[in-house]
Design an enzyme around this catalytic site. Structure first.
Site, PDB file in Angstrom:
ATOM      1  N   TYR A  53       4.899  -8.378  -6.640  1.00 32.71           N
ATOM      2  CA  TYR A  53       5.054  -6.950  -6.950  1.00 32.71           C
ATOM      3  C   TYR A  53       6.315  -6.688  -7.768  1.00 32.71           C
ATOM      4  O   TYR A  53       7.025  -5.711  -7.515  1.00 32.71           O
ATOM      5  CB  TYR A  53       5.066  -6.119  -5.649  1.00 32.71           C
ATOM      6  CG  TYR A  53       3.671  -5.899  -5.119  1.00 32.71           C
ATOM      7  CD1 TYR A  53       2.869  -4.901  -5.659  1.00 32.71           C
ATOM      8  CD2 TYR A  53       3.145  -6.710  -4.126  1.00 32.71           C
ATOM      9  CE1 TYR A  53       1.573  -4.707  -5.215  1.00 32.71           C
ATOM     10  CE2 TYR A  53       1.846  -6.519  -3.671  1.00 32.71           C
ATOM     11  CZ  TYR A  53       1.074  -5.521  -4.214  1.00 32.71           C
ATOM     12  OH  TYR A  53      -0.211  -5.329  -3.774  1.00 32.71           O
ATOM     13  N   TYR A  66      -5.017   0.417   2.060  1.00 32.26           N
ATOM     14  CA  TYR A  66      -4.507  -0.884   1.605  1.00 32.26           C
ATOM     15  C   TYR A  66      -4.877  -1.935   2.628  1.00 32.26           C
ATOM     16  O   TYR A  66      -4.488  -1.844   3.797  1.00 32.26           O
ATOM     17  CB  TYR A  66      -2.984  -0.877   1.401  1.00 32.26           C
ATOM     18  CG  TYR A  66      -2.499  -2.234   0.948  1.00 32.26           C
ATOM     19  CD1 TYR A  66      -2.717  -2.665  -0.365  1.00 32.26           C
ATOM     20  CD2 TYR A  66      -1.891  -3.121   1.841  1.00 32.26           C
ATOM     21  CE1 TYR A  66      -2.326  -3.937  -0.778  1.00 32.26           C
ATOM     22  CE2 TYR A  66      -1.497  -4.384   1.433  1.00 32.26           C
ATOM     23  CZ  TYR A  66      -1.714  -4.791   0.125  1.00 32.26           C
ATOM     24  OH  TYR A  66      -1.330  -6.054  -0.275  1.00 32.26           O
ATOM     25  N   ASP A 119      -8.114  -2.352  11.037  1.00 29.92           N
ATOM     26  CA  ASP A 119      -7.105  -3.223  10.423  1.00 29.92           C
ATOM     27  C   ASP A 119      -5.734  -2.893  11.031  1.00 29.92           C
ATOM     28  O   ASP A 119      -5.059  -1.958  10.604  1.00 29.92           O
ATOM     29  CB  ASP A 119      -7.111  -3.009   8.901  1.00 29.92           C
ATOM     30  CG  ASP A 119      -6.054  -3.850   8.192  1.00 29.92           C
ATOM     31  OD1 ASP A 119      -5.224  -4.480   8.878  1.00 29.92           O
ATOM     32  OD2 ASP A 119      -6.054  -3.866   6.940  1.00 29.92           O
ATOM     33  N   LYS A 121       1.126  -9.905   9.963  1.00 23.02           N
ATOM     34  CA  LYS A 121       2.481  -9.332   9.974  1.00 23.02           C
ATOM     35  C   LYS A 121       3.257  -9.626  11.271  1.00 23.02           C
ATOM     36  O   LYS A 121       3.807 -10.699  11.417  1.00 23.02           O
ATOM     37  CB  LYS A 121       2.427  -7.847   9.659  1.00 23.02           C
ATOM     38  CG  LYS A 121       1.985  -7.599   8.209  1.00 23.02           C
ATOM     39  CD  LYS A 121       2.466  -6.290   7.646  1.00 23.02           C
ATOM     40  CE  LYS A 121       2.319  -6.274   6.136  1.00 23.02           C
ATOM     41  NZ  LYS A 121       1.174  -5.512   5.651  1.00 23.02           N
TER      42      LYS A 121
END
Ligand SMILES: *Cc1c(COP(=O)(O)O)cnc(C)c1O
Length: 428
Positions: free
Chosen positions: A16, A143, A235, A264
């Site tokens: 990114y 996302y 999610d 994560k």
């Protein structure tokens, strides 16, 4: 001799990051607790948990010790035809704390692959039952990751634009509010015949800019999906493992999903791993003498013993009374700080769910991910030894749970100072 920064420039391509205009990169040599240390010994409070992954602080000694022991025992084994204790124990323990319908664990490598697995499970589940439903429902601004399938179910925009024509068709709906709920419910009933699954980030759309919506509204939407025979993929890659103030976002909801995704915080932010869990109804639909009904998916490092060990150690720490108390304390401190922010004339849209707090700085400029105001704030916070990485003009804190109340106050105080210093200044 070249510096680490210069050597990095020669060989590394960062995520990114527009490499042509990227700001100076910061070489980090050490982490301890909430702090990261650069080459000069300057310390930074990691107020975003290094992209939302670090739960118990950097270089956590307990997790490190467990990984070290496992590394000397069994570092990796093929997970087809073989199993091992860390994976089995982790699956057992995780299923114990998930909604009861979750009964089977499928391992992969990160959040995006956890989503890919969930999508493949849903589509093939319907096919294995002889149904033909190939459409997927998702939220606008969602996302779910950067691989092709995960991109396809994510909101379309600048990030996905170069691949737009190659992404499969997805029906995007608004996140629910008390105003639009009835419309959404009837839309879902209308399209139910062709929709295999609905994938969503529960309560918070993270990468979209920490956009939050109500559990009760999501519950009603989920009910409509359940009644219409649409599988639900929750999610929890970001929201899992305490972020929302509860162990999972699921704990805020009465409706239960069919499939869940984790990554994560799963390993406490130490090693990469993804998990997709599902119900026995889904699992059973793949049991057959017909080989073609198998879930043909796997990764070289599926259920890596080191990652599983890290996840087990992180989960132990998470469930400790002390950590739960810390999560509640952060939640309360954030709530108090929200009240301060709400009164500030340069700040709007203050919102909070558990350990996640977000706000927007008022700007007369167009707001987007590329909003330069974010960059100005980012640099100012770095100067002050705090890592806060705005998404456009949205600023947020997602701290590790070991952060002290003094450290949080230090961050809060700097936020107010920075807003007062910069909000009035013209942005270029
Ligand atoms: C970060 C994220 C992903 C993707 O995870 P990666 O490990 O970065 O591939 C998927 N879903 C949600 C909700 C996320 O926040």
């Amino acid at each position: 001799m070249l510096s680490l920064k210069e050597r990095d420039r020669e060989v590394n391509w960062h995520p990114y990051t527009q490499m042509k205009t990227a700001d100076d990169i910061i070489p980090i040599v050490k982490g301890k607790g909430v702090y990261l240390f650069d080459e000069q010994g300057k310390q930074y409070i990691d107020a975003v948990s290094s992209w939302w992954v670090t739960l118990h602080g950097h270089a956590n000694p307990y997790i490190a010790q467990k990984i070290f022991e496992q590394l000397n025992t069994l570092e990796q084994v093929i997970f087809a035809g073989f199993t091992h204790k860390p994976a089995t124990l982790l699956s057992e323990k995780l299923l114990q704390i998930l909604p009861d319908r979750q009964k089977k664990v499928f391992y992969s490598d990160n959040g995006s692959t956890a989503v890919e697995v969930a999508l493949k499970m849903s589509i093939q589940y319907t096919q294995n039952q002889g149904k033909k439903k190939t459409k997927i429902l998702a939220f606008k601004n969602a996302y779910h990751g950067d691989t092709f399938g995960a991109m396809a179910v994510s909101g379309r925009g600048t990030w996905t634009q170069p691949f737009g024509e190659m992404l499969f068709e997805v029906i995007f709906i608004d996140t629910p509010t008390s105003e639009n709920l009835e419309n959404l419910q009837s839309e879902i009933k209308n399209i139910a015949d062709e929709v295999a699954c609905f994938i969503f980030e529960p309560l918070i759309q993270g990468a979209a800019g920490m956009l939050m919506y109500k559990a009760e509204d999501l519950d009603r939407l989920m009910k409509a999906c359940r009644e219409s025979g649409i599988l639900m993929i929750q999610d929890e890659v970001f929201t899992g493992f305490g972020r929302t103030g509860e162990l999972f976002a699921a704990n805020h909801l009465s409706e239960k999903p069919d499939i869940m995704c984790f990554s994560k915080g799963l390993t406490g932010g130490t090693l990469p791993m993804g998990i997709t869990t599902c119900t026995n109804e889904i699992y059973n639909a793949f049991l057959s003498d017909d080989q073609s009904k198998t879930l043909f998916h796997g990764h070289s490092f599926t259920a890596n013993p080191l990652s599983c060990t890290a996840a087990l150690a992180s989960m132990e720490l998470l469930l400790e009374k002390e950590t739960q108390k810390n999560i509640r304390r952060i939640t309360e401190q954030h709530a108090q700080f929200s009240e301060v922010l709400k009164k500030h004339e340069n700040i709007e849209n203050v919102r909070q769910t558990g350990t996640i707090i977000a706000w927007e700085v008022k700007t007369s400029h167009e707001t987007s991910y590329f909003n330069t105001i974010g960059k100005v704030f980012y640099k100012e916070f770095l100067d002050r030894g705090i890592i806060i990485r705005p998404l456009g003009n949205v600023m947020y804190l997602v701290p590790p749970y070991c952060i002290t109340s003094g450290e949080l106050d230090f961050i809060y105080q700097n936020i107010i100072e920075v807003v007062e210093k910069l909000a009035a200044a013209p942005v270029v």
